[in-house]
Design a protein around this motif. Structure first.
Motif, PDB file in Angstrom:
ATOM      1  N   HIS A  63       1.701   6.900  -6.736  1.00 17.58           N
ATOM      2  CA  HIS A  63       0.705   7.974  -6.956  1.00 17.58           C
ATOM      3  C   HIS A  63       1.375   9.341  -6.852  1.00 17.58           C
ATOM      4  CE1 HIS A  63      -2.993  10.209  -6.954  1.00 17.58           C
ATOM      5  NE2 HIS A  63      -2.857  10.598  -5.699  1.00 17.58           N
ATOM      6  N   HIS A  64       2.254   9.468  -5.845  1.00 18.40           N
ATOM      7  CA  HIS A  64       2.975  10.735  -5.631  1.00 18.40           C
ATOM      8  C   HIS A  64       3.863  11.043  -6.840  1.00 18.40           C
ATOM      9  CE1 HIS A  64       5.103  13.817  -3.239  1.00 18.40           C
ATOM     10  NE2 HIS A  64       6.246  13.286  -3.642  1.00 18.40           N
ATOM     11  N   ALA A  92       2.077   1.908  -3.407  1.00 17.69           N
ATOM     12  CA  ALA A  92       0.998   2.544  -4.186  1.00 17.69           C
ATOM     13  C   ALA A  92       0.999   4.057  -3.954  1.00 17.69           C
ATOM     14  CB  ALA A  92      -0.356   1.941  -3.799  1.00 17.69           C
ATOM     15  N   GLY A  93       1.204   4.452  -2.706  1.00 15.66           N
ATOM     16  CA  GLY A  93       1.263   5.887  -2.378  1.00 15.66           C
ATOM     17  C   GLY A  93       2.472   6.548  -3.024  1.00 15.66           C
ATOM     18  N   LYS A 116      -4.086   6.579 -10.606  1.00  7.13           N
ATOM     19  CA  LYS A 116      -4.852   6.039  -9.475  1.00  7.13           C
ATOM     20  C   LYS A 116      -4.849   4.512  -9.430  1.00  7.13           C
ATOM     21  CE  LYS A 116      -7.783   9.778  -8.079  1.00  7.13           C
ATOM     22  NZ  LYS A 116      -7.910   9.927  -6.651  1.00  7.13           N
ATOM     23  N   GLU A 117      -4.308   3.889 -10.474  1.00 11.58           N
ATOM     24  CA  GLU A 117      -4.240   2.420 -10.486  1.00 11.58           C
ATOM     25  C   GLU A 117      -2.872   1.973 -10.996  1.00 11.58           C
ATOM     26  OE1 GLU A 117      -8.987   1.356 -11.144  1.00 11.58           O
ATOM     27  OE2 GLU A 117      -7.530   0.933 -12.740  1.00 11.58           O
ATOM     28  N   ARG A 128       0.837  -1.209   0.000  1.00 13.94           N
ATOM     29  CA  ARG A 128       0.000   0.000   0.000  1.00 13.94           C
ATOM     30  C   ARG A 128       0.869   1.255   0.000  1.00 13.94           C
ATOM     31  NH1 ARG A 128      -2.709   1.301   3.766  1.00 13.94           N
ATOM     32  NH2 ARG A 128      -1.863   0.010   5.460  1.00 13.94           N
ATOM     33  N   MET A 178      -5.053   3.700   0.439  1.00 14.42           N
ATOM     34  CA  MET A 178      -4.717   2.824  -0.687  1.00 14.42           C
ATOM     35  C   MET A 178      -5.383   1.461  -0.497  1.00 14.42           C
ATOM     36  SD  MET A 178      -2.661   4.808  -2.351  1.00 14.42           S
ATOM     37  CE  MET A 178      -2.423   6.520  -1.782  1.00 14.42           C
ATOM     38  N   ASP A 217      -7.687   7.772  -1.962  1.00 14.16           N
ATOM     39  CA  ASP A 217      -7.415   9.212  -1.854  1.00 14.16           C
ATOM     40  C   ASP A 217      -5.933   9.353  -1.506  1.00 14.16           C
ATOM     41  OD1 ASP A 217      -9.122   9.154   1.303  1.00 14.16           O
ATOM     42  OD2 ASP A 217      -6.952   9.122   0.987  1.00 14.16           O
ATOM     43  N   ASN A 218      -5.467  10.580  -1.278  1.00  6.35           N
ATOM     44  CA  ASN A 218      -4.027  10.785  -1.097  1.00  6.35           C
ATOM     45  C   ASN A 218      -3.414   9.933   0.004  1.00  6.35           C
ATOM     46  OD1 ASN A 218      -3.434  12.455  -3.153  1.00  6.35           O
ATOM     47  ND2 ASN A 218      -3.571  14.378  -1.977  1.00  6.35           N
ATOM     48  N   GLU A 256      -5.012   0.317  -5.879  1.00  4.46           N
ATOM     49  CA  GLU A 256      -5.906   1.417  -6.266  1.00  4.46           C
ATOM     50  C   GLU A 256      -5.758   2.561  -5.258  1.00  4.46           C
ATOM     51  OE1 GLU A 256     -10.731   2.274  -6.464  1.00  4.46           O
ATOM     52  OE2 GLU A 256      -9.985   0.202  -6.316  1.00  4.46           O
ATOM     53  N   VAL A 257      -5.637   3.780  -5.762  1.00  4.30           N
ATOM     54  CA  VAL A 257      -5.545   4.957  -4.899  1.00  4.30           C
ATOM     55  C   VAL A 257      -6.969   5.423  -4.582  1.00  4.30           C
ATOM     56  CG1 VAL A 257      -4.715   7.332  -4.739  1.00  4.30           C
ATOM     57  CG2 VAL A 257      -3.345   5.600  -5.944  1.00  4.30           C
TER      58      VAL A 257
END
Ligand SMILES: N[C@H](CCC[C@H](N)C(=O)O)C(=O)O
Length: 274
Positions: free
Chosen positions: A87-88, A83-84, A93-94, A80, A114, A110-111, A107-108
Motif C-alpha cells: 500500500h505504501h 499488505a502495508g 487498497k487490494e 498483513r 490490514m 486504513d493506513n 485488503e487495506v
C-alpha cells in the motif's frame, strides 16, 4: 554491497522485509539466522523475502523464514505487513500475495489496519490424538486439544487461566513432539467469552512471540470446532488484538489487525556470509 530493508511489526510480531525482486540476494540458514539475530544482525521474529510472482494472479511472491532459519509455510502478521508495504509503495487498497500456503487476498482498511484472507483451514489432523497422555503435560486444560494447519501446523491447548501456564516450558516441549512430523506452533488459549479469547503462542522456529497471526486463526478455528467460540472472535495477544472471522459460506479465515513501519535501513551483505 549495501542492501535496503524495511523493519515492520504486526502487533509486536516483528519482521525484516527485503525486496529481492530488486536485490536478488542469496540466502541460506546461516545468513537468515544472522539477519534475524537481535545482537549480531538486524533482529526479527521472521525474515520476509519478496520477489516477482510466479502466478499471474498475484502481485508479489512472499516467503517467510523463522529466526531459526527454517521456512514457514504461512505467516499471518507478516502477510498483513506486506499488505502495508505494498500500500505504501503502490497506493492501492487490494492485493494478492502468492505464498507457499497459496494465494492470499489482502485488503487495506486504513493506513495501519490490514485484512488478510488466510484461506481455508486444513483439518487433516481431525482431533489429533497427541502422542502422549495430555495429563502428563501438567497443563490446567479446560478442553481437549485440537490441531489445524493454516498453511503451517498449529496445536491448540485450551486452559482455564493463561497466567498459570508457562508457554516457554510447555511450548518448547511440545513444538518438537514426535507426533508433529514438521514440528508445530503451540497455542495456549483462555476463553473469555464466546467472542473473545486470550492467546499466547510458542512459535515453531521462533519461540514465544508477542503475537502470531496464523496462531490466532488456528485458535479460533479450533475453539469453534470444540464448541467454545463463535466464528467471529477478538483474539487478545501480548502485543495487541486481532479480529478473526471464520466465514461459514466460504470456509475462509479472515484476519484484521494493525501493522506499523518501525524503520528502514540498509545492511552490508559482506557482513552476512553464507
Ligand atoms: N508469526 C507468524 C507465524 C509464523 C509461523 C512460523 N513460526 C512457523 O509456522 O514455522 C504469524 O503471524 O502467523
Amino acid at each position: 554491497m549495501n542492501i535496503p530493508f524495511y523493519k515492520m511489526h504486526g502487533i509486536g510480531n516483528d519482521f525484516v522485509i527485503i525486496d529481492n525482486s530488486v536485490n536478488n540476494i542469496e540466502l541460506n540458514e546461516r545468513r537468515i539466522k544472522t539477519l534475524c539475530d537481535r545482537r549480531y544482525g538486524i533482529g526479527c521474529d521472521q525474515l520476509i523475502i519478496l520477489s516477482k510472482p510466479k502466478d499471474s494472479n498475484a502481485d508479489i511472491y512472499v516467503r517467510f523464514f523463522n529466526e531459526g532459519g527454517d521456512e514457514a509455510g504461512a505467516c499471518g502478521n507478516g502477510s498483513r505487513c506486506v499488505a502495508g508495504w505494498l500500500h505504501h509503495k503502490y497506493q492501492r487498497k487490494e492485493f494478492t500475495l502468492q505464498t507457499n500456503a497459496g494465494l492470499l487476498p489482502v485488503e487495506v482498511i486504513d493506513n495501519h489496519t490490514m485484512k488478510v484472507n488466510m484461506g481455508q483451514p486444513r483439518m487433516k489432523w481431525q482431533d489429533i490424538p497427541l502422542s502422549r497422555d495430555v495429563d502428563t503435560l501438567n497443563l490446567p486444560l479446560s478442553g481437549d486439544p485440537a490441531a489445524v494447519s493454516m498453511g503451517n501446523p498449529h496445536a491448540t491447548f485450551f486452559v482455564e487461566d493463561l497466567s498459570t501456564v508457562d508457554p516457554v516450558f510447555s511450548g518448547k516441549m511440545l513444538e518438537k513432539d514426535p507426533l508433529f512430523a514438521e514440528g508445530a506452533n503451540i497455542g495456549f488459549v483462555q476463553m473469555l467469552d464466546r467472542q473473545s479469547m486470550r492467546v499466547r503462542v510458542w512459535e515453531r522456529g521462533a519461540g514465544l512471540t508477542l503475537a502470531c497471526g496464523s496462531g490466532a486463526c488456528a485458535s479460533v478455528v479450533n475453539a469453534v470446532r470444540r464448541g467454545f467460540a463463535d466464528r467471529y472472535c477478538e483474539v487478545k495477544m501480548d502485543g495487541g488484538n486481532l479480529i478473526i472471522e471464520w466465514d461459514e459460506e466460504t470456509n475462509n479465515v479472515l484476519m484484521t489487525g494493525a501493522v506499523h513501519f518501525s524503520f528502514t535501513g540498509q545492511f552490508d551483505l559482506d557482513n552476512y556470509p553464507l
